[in-house]
Design a protein around this motif. Structure first.
Motif, mmCIF file in Angstrom:
data_model
loop_
_atom_site.group_PDB
_atom_site.id
_atom_site.type_symbol
_atom_site.label_atom_id
_atom_site.label_comp_id
_atom_site.label_asym_id
_atom_site.label_seq_id
_atom_site.Cartn_x
_atom_site.Cartn_y
_atom_site.Cartn_z
ATOM 1 N N CYS A 116 53.691 60.464 59.082
ATOM 2 C CA CYS A 116 52.952 61.442 60.059
ATOM 3 C C CYS A 116 52.965 61.300 61.595
ATOM 4 C CB CYS A 116 51.563 61.886 59.722
ATOM 5 S SG CYS A 116 51.166 62.393 58.003
ATOM 6 N N GLY A 117 53.717 60.089 61.757
ATOM 7 C CA GLY A 117 53.866 59.641 63.228
ATOM 8 C C GLY A 117 55.028 60.444 64.016
ATOM 9 N N GLU A 118 55.195 60.568 65.160
ATOM 10 C CA GLU A 118 55.677 61.433 65.941
ATOM 11 C C GLU A 118 57.189 61.278 65.560
ATOM 12 O OE1 GLU A 118 57.044 62.158 70.704
ATOM 13 O OE2 GLU A 118 55.053 61.161 70.214
ATOM 14 N N ARG A 119 57.893 59.972 65.349
ATOM 15 C CA ARG A 119 59.438 59.906 64.796
ATOM 16 C C ARG A 119 59.543 60.424 63.637
ATOM 17 N NH1 ARG A 119 62.826 56.203 67.094
ATOM 18 N NH2 ARG A 119 60.906 54.799 67.924
ATOM 19 N N ALA A 120 58.710 60.186 62.731
ATOM 20 C CA ALA A 120 58.981 60.615 61.272
ATOM 21 C C ALA A 120 58.937 62.057 61.082
ATOM 22 C CB ALA A 120 57.987 59.851 60.270
ATOM 23 N N ARG A 121 57.981 62.540 61.820
ATOM 24 C CA ARG A 121 57.763 64.037 62.006
ATOM 25 C C ARG A 121 59.106 64.881 62.581
ATOM 26 N NH1 ARG A 121 54.003 66.345 64.593
ATOM 27 N NH2 ARG A 121 53.143 64.612 65.995
ATOM 28 N N ALA A 122 59.351 64.435 63.786
ATOM 29 C CA ALA A 122 60.531 64.793 64.489
ATOM 30 C C ALA A 122 61.788 64.658 63.501
ATOM 31 C CB ALA A 122 60.796 63.942 65.702
ATOM 32 N N LEU A 123 62.027 63.508 62.960
ATOM 33 C CA LEU A 123 63.032 63.356 61.780
ATOM 34 C C LEU A 123 63.282 64.484 60.651
ATOM 35 C CD1 LEU A 123 65.491 61.417 61.084
ATOM 36 C CD2 LEU A 123 63.787 60.045 59.832
ATOM 37 N N LYS A 124 61.940 64.464 60.030
ATOM 38 C CA LYS A 124 61.856 65.506 59.257
ATOM 39 C C LYS A 124 62.123 67.099 59.724
ATOM 40 C CE LYS A 124 58.333 64.902 56.459
ATOM 41 N NZ LYS A 124 56.957 64.931 56.065
#
Length: 216
Positions: free
Chosen positions: A111-119
């Motif tokens: 749920c971090g910023e990088r993972a959310r942006a990637l998703k």
């Protein structure tokens, strides 16, 4: 200047590799901000602090830049998750607490910023980059599932979990974690409070141990 080995096996100056990484990091930021269609190489160059021709020299074109930026971001998320899963190598005496801590940390990464942006980028480009989506899925969820299965297998052999198919057990634990978070975060578009994230982790582990905890 020190040198390093590139993925192809050739030796390249460290400065060139660092500049390439800076471009990939900047590209991911800009693609996350603008989306693929609206992002431009000029803005990426400005974000990276390099000249526009430098971006083309390293990554050739916008599509190639997008692919490599996404893969690099996926590798970062994967490394963070694998480091969390590694904590189960020495879980201590309280397995329940160790699993809860691991589950919570995994959710923080997911749920971090990088993972959310990637998703978000993958959802947005599902029609144009189907092969890339498969690559990202393997590098994030797939590799994490393999690492978690390995840890669960060792716990099962040690008698701390029931005998089980570790790959299936890992899949089910990850589903118990990611399923509720997908709904609560509205497919990754909203941040979920830490207390709510921890509650999801605790509920997932409770359910998991009801199925896989050792017989008493």
């Amino acid at each position: 200047m020190t040198a390093a080995t590139t993925p192809s096996g050739r030796t390249a100056p460290r400065g060139r590799i660092d500049k390439r990484q800076a471009i990939l990091d900047a590209a991911f930021v800009v693609f996350s901000r603008r989306g693929y269609e609206n992002a431009c190489v000029r803005e990426i160059a400005e974000e990276a602090g390099v000249a526009k021709p430098t971006v083309y020299n390293h990554l050739r074109d916008k599509e190639n830049l997008f692919r490599h930026a996404i893969e690099a971001a996926a590798d970062t998320v994967m490394a963070e998750n694998l480091a969390v899963a590694e904590r189960l190598r020495t879980p201590g005496d309280d397995l329940h607490a160790a699993l809860e801590d691991t589950a919570y940390r995994m959710l923080q990464v997911c749920c971090g910023e990088r993972a959310r942006a990637l998703k978000w980028l993958m959802y947005a480009q599902v029609g144009g980059f189907a092969d890339l989506i498969e690559t990202v899925q393997e590098r994030t969820y797939g590799r994490l599932g393999e690492a978690l299965a390995d840890r669960l297998a060792h716990l099962s052999l040690a008698g701390r979990l029931r005998p089980c198919d570790p790959a299936l057990a890992a899949e089910q634990l990850l589903t118990l974690l990611t399923g509720p978070m997908e709904a609560r975060s509205r497919l990754g578009t909203h941040a979920v409070p830490a207390a709510e994230t921890r509650a999801v982790a605790e509920a997932a582990v409770d359910t998991f141990l009801r199925a896989y905890g050792p017989a008493t």
